[in-house]
Design a protein around this motif. Structure first.
Motif, mmCIF file in Angstrom:
data_model
loop_
_atom_site.group_PDB
_atom_site.id
_atom_site.type_symbol
_atom_site.label_atom_id
_atom_site.label_comp_id
_atom_site.label_asym_id
_atom_site.label_seq_id
_atom_site.Cartn_x
_atom_site.Cartn_y
_atom_site.Cartn_z
ATOM 1 N N GLU A 62 13.964 -3.001 -20.832
ATOM 2 C CA GLU A 62 15.117 -3.802 -20.864
ATOM 3 C C GLU A 62 15.290 -4.846 -19.640
ATOM 4 O O GLU A 62 15.261 -4.280 -18.412
ATOM 5 C CB GLU A 62 16.268 -3.073 -20.787
ATOM 6 N N TYR A 63 15.178 -6.022 -19.958
ATOM 7 C CA TYR A 63 15.113 -6.908 -18.644
ATOM 8 C C TYR A 63 16.243 -7.988 -18.858
ATOM 9 O O TYR A 63 16.799 -8.249 -19.957
ATOM 10 C CB TYR A 63 13.516 -7.825 -18.873
ATOM 11 N N TYR A 66 18.129 -13.146 -13.794
ATOM 12 C CA TYR A 66 19.136 -13.136 -12.491
ATOM 13 C C TYR A 66 18.979 -14.016 -11.705
ATOM 14 O O TYR A 66 17.841 -14.449 -11.491
ATOM 15 C CB TYR A 66 18.989 -11.680 -11.993
ATOM 16 N N CYS A 76 13.795 -9.622 -14.570
ATOM 17 C CA CYS A 76 13.393 -8.378 -14.048
ATOM 18 C C CYS A 76 14.495 -7.309 -14.830
ATOM 19 O O CYS A 76 15.383 -7.727 -15.346
ATOM 20 C CB CYS A 76 13.408 -8.273 -12.590
ATOM 21 N N SER A 77 14.165 -6.003 -14.277
ATOM 22 C CA SER A 77 15.451 -5.025 -14.756
ATOM 23 C C SER A 77 16.606 -5.161 -13.899
ATOM 24 O O SER A 77 16.636 -5.775 -12.890
ATOM 25 C CB SER A 77 14.630 -3.561 -14.357
ATOM 26 N N GLU A 78 17.396 -4.430 -14.379
ATOM 27 C CA GLU A 78 18.769 -4.681 -13.687
ATOM 28 C C GLU A 78 18.627 -3.865 -12.397
ATOM 29 O O GLU A 78 19.230 -4.453 -11.428
ATOM 30 C CB GLU A 78 20.052 -4.153 -14.554
ATOM 31 N N ARG A 79 18.127 -2.649 -12.280
ATOM 32 C CA ARG A 79 17.893 -2.018 -11.193
ATOM 33 C C ARG A 79 17.046 -2.791 -10.197
ATOM 34 O O ARG A 79 17.751 -2.735 -8.966
ATOM 35 C CB ARG A 79 17.024 -0.687 -11.468
ATOM 36 N N SER A 80 16.081 -3.492 -10.408
ATOM 37 C CA SER A 80 15.332 -4.528 -9.624
ATOM 38 C C SER A 80 16.434 -5.585 -8.911
ATOM 39 O O SER A 80 16.441 -5.805 -7.760
ATOM 40 C CB SER A 80 14.295 -5.153 -10.270
ATOM 41 N N ASN A 82 19.699 -5.256 -8.829
ATOM 42 C CA ASN A 82 20.389 -5.033 -7.850
ATOM 43 C C ASN A 82 19.928 -4.613 -6.381
ATOM 44 O O ASN A 82 20.714 -4.752 -5.596
ATOM 45 C CB ASN A 82 21.359 -3.318 -8.274
ATOM 46 N N ASN A 83 18.787 -4.019 -6.323
ATOM 47 C CA ASN A 83 17.902 -3.811 -5.196
ATOM 48 C C ASN A 83 17.990 -5.294 -4.357
ATOM 49 O O ASN A 83 17.830 -5.204 -3.204
ATOM 50 C CB ASN A 83 16.725 -3.080 -5.413
ATOM 51 N N TYR A 86 21.040 -6.229 -2.527
ATOM 52 C CA TYR A 86 21.181 -5.786 -1.161
ATOM 53 C C TYR A 86 20.235 -6.029 -0.125
ATOM 54 O O TYR A 86 20.082 -5.763 1.037
ATOM 55 C CB TYR A 86 21.275 -4.324 -1.193
#
Length: 97
Positions: A62-63, A66, A76-80, A82-83, A86
């Motif tokens: 799931e991409y 952003y 990219c992925s949502e997790r990437s 988010n990282n 930050y």
């Protein structure tokens, strides 16, 4: 060796490899036209990435698209994403657009 504790423990630093898309799918054209769009992959070992000419995309992954601080759009992925928020790569620290 456990990196969670002990002498010399530092945050791990990822390097992003940006692969520019020359075309994007019709569904995203209105939103992405005129923008630099990249597939991004992260690595802890950038010295192994010289000469990369392609990127594998997980078909079941799931991409999202952003937008970064400089106006580039990263796929990219949502997790990437988010990282990266930050790490001060997004327009607003800690916020994904």
């Amino acid at each position: 060796h456990d990196r969670a504790s002990g002498e010399g423990v530092n945050p791990q630093e990822y390097t992003l490899i940006k692969i520019k898309l020359l075309e994007h799918c019709e569904e995203m054209k209105p939103e992405l036209d005129g923008k630099n769009v990249f597939l991004v992959a992260a690595t802890l070992r950038p010295e192994t990435m010289y000469g990369q000419t392609n990127c594998f995309v997980l078909p079941s992954g799931e991409y999202g698209a952003y937008e970064m601080k400089n106006g580039d759009v990263f796929i990219c992925s949502e997790r990437s994403a988010n990282n990266m928020a930050y790490q001060d790569l997004t327009k607003e620290f800690g916020v994904v657009n």
